[in-house]
Design a protein around this motif. Structure first.
Motif, PDB file in Angstrom:
ATOM      1  N   UNK A  50      -4.695   4.171   2.883  1.00 15.08           N
ATOM      2  CA  UNK A  50      -3.887   4.654   4.003  1.00 15.08           C
ATOM      3  C   UNK A  50      -2.700   3.732   4.217  1.00 15.08           C
ATOM      4  N   UNK A  51      -1.556   4.310   4.494  1.00 15.34           N
ATOM      5  CA  UNK A  51      -0.382   3.505   4.827  1.00 15.34           C
ATOM      6  C   UNK A  51      -0.613   2.859   6.179  1.00 15.34           C
ATOM      7  N   UNK A  52      -0.327   1.573   6.316  1.00 12.08           N
ATOM      8  CA  UNK A  52      -0.531   0.919   7.604  1.00 12.08           C
ATOM      9  C   UNK A  52       0.407   1.484   8.654  1.00 12.08           C
ATOM     10  N   UNK A  76      11.786  12.574   6.282  1.00 11.55           N
ATOM     11  CA  UNK A  76      11.240  11.651   5.286  1.00 11.55           C
ATOM     12  C   UNK A  76      10.002  10.973   5.838  1.00 11.55           C
ATOM     13  N   UNK A  77       9.089  10.626   4.948  1.00  9.21           N
ATOM     14  CA  UNK A  77       7.852   9.957   5.352  1.00  9.21           C
ATOM     15  C   UNK A  77       7.351   9.118   4.188  1.00  9.21           C
ATOM     16  N   UNK A  78       6.881   7.905   4.476  1.00  9.73           N
ATOM     17  CA  UNK A  78       6.277   7.059   3.456  1.00  9.73           C
ATOM     18  C   UNK A  78       4.885   7.594   3.130  1.00  9.73           C
ATOM     19  N   UNK A  79       4.443   7.396   1.862  1.00  3.69           N
ATOM     20  CA  UNK A  79       3.117   7.874   1.477  1.00  3.69           C
ATOM     21  C   UNK A  79       2.408   6.831   0.623  1.00  3.69           C
ATOM     22  N   UNK A 106       0.811  -1.226   0.000  1.00  2.97           N
ATOM     23  CA  UNK A 106       0.000   0.000   0.000  1.00  2.97           C
ATOM     24  C   UNK A 106       0.843   1.275   0.000  1.00  2.97           C
ATOM     25  N   UNK A 107       2.130   1.157   0.270  1.00  2.00           N
ATOM     26  CA  UNK A 107       3.003   2.333   0.285  1.00  2.00           C
ATOM     27  C   UNK A 107       3.531   2.566  -1.127  1.00  2.00           C
ATOM     28  N   UNK A 108       3.272   3.781  -1.650  1.00  2.00           N
ATOM     29  CA  UNK A 108       3.686   4.117  -3.010  1.00  2.00           C
ATOM     30  C   UNK A 108       5.143   4.564  -3.069  1.00  2.00           C
ATOM     31  N   UNK A 109       5.639   5.124  -1.994  1.00  2.00           N
ATOM     32  CA  UNK A 109       7.006   5.608  -1.983  1.00  2.00           C
ATOM     33  C   UNK A 109       7.287   6.421  -0.736  1.00  2.00           C
ATOM     34  N   UNK A 136      10.568   9.070  -4.007  1.00  2.00           N
ATOM     35  CA  UNK A 136      11.271   7.872  -4.480  1.00  2.00           C
ATOM     36  C   UNK A 136      10.583   6.625  -3.939  1.00  2.00           C
ATOM     37  N   UNK A 137      10.493   5.609  -4.788  1.00  2.00           N
ATOM     38  CA  UNK A 137      10.015   4.299  -4.341  1.00  2.00           C
ATOM     39  C   UNK A 137      11.245   3.533  -3.865  1.00  2.00           C
TER      40      UNK A 137
END
Length: 176
Positions: free
Chosen positions: A88-90, A79-82, A15-18, A57-58
């Motif tokens: 929604x990111x778990x 930095x943060x995952x999105x 579910x995380x795009x990058x 960035x992935x």
């Protein structure tokens, strides 16, 4: 130049795009190359992030490491995952986990990596969820698929009988 972690990919949920990275002060150089490459067959591209730059960035699809150039300003970044598309990111701790991912699908018995191609990191091990094992093929140590592995799936090596009985930490050093 100050080096960060060795080159790696991150084990992130589907579910995380990058990851977005914003450079708040100073600079940071990102050394990136496609994760689908094995060994050192493609030289990394260097992306310099300076104050105010944002990098998307992935980190699952790009091998990466960072260096901090000598600068008058300290290098401070966030930095943060999105996720995209409303997913929604778990929650939980999953970023910056060393993982070696399959560049393409593999079938049982396929040689995934030879001892020369093994990355400079530890592979996770499991007694019940492994998808590969270390084996000798034609006189060389190799990582061999024990079941079908999908492209992008992290390699997880079988535990040895010694590890199962000793309670070892569950990681395979590539130098073994």
């Amino acid at each position: 130049v100050v080096a960060g972690r060795p080159e790696h990919t991150d084990a992130l949920p589907e579910s995380v795009a990058g990851t977005w990275h914003v450079q708040l002060s100073g600079a940071k150089d990102w050394h990136v190359r496609p994760a689908a490459t094995t060994g050192r067959d493609v030289s990394p591209s260097i992306v310099r992030c300076a104050r105010g730059d944002v990098l998307l960035i992935d980190t699952r699809a790009w091998r990466h490491c960072t260096t901090l150039p000598v600068d008058r300003e300290p290098s401070i970044s966030l930095a943060r995952d999105f996720s995209l598309g409303g997913a929604a990111a778990p929650s939980g701790s999953y970023g910056n986990v060393d993982a070696t991912l399959a560049a393409r699908a593999a079938e049982p018995g396929d040689v995934l990596l030879t001892e020369d191609d093994l990355p400079d990191c530890a592979l996770p091990r499991s007694s019940d969820n492994a998808n590969c094992r270390v084996d000798e093929v034609a006189g060389r140590l190799c990582l061999v698929a024990t079941r079908r592995i999908a492209a992008g799936e992290a390699f997880v090596a079988e535990e040895s009988e010694e590890e199962e009985s000793s309670g070892d930490d569950g990681e395979l050093d590539s130098e073994e």
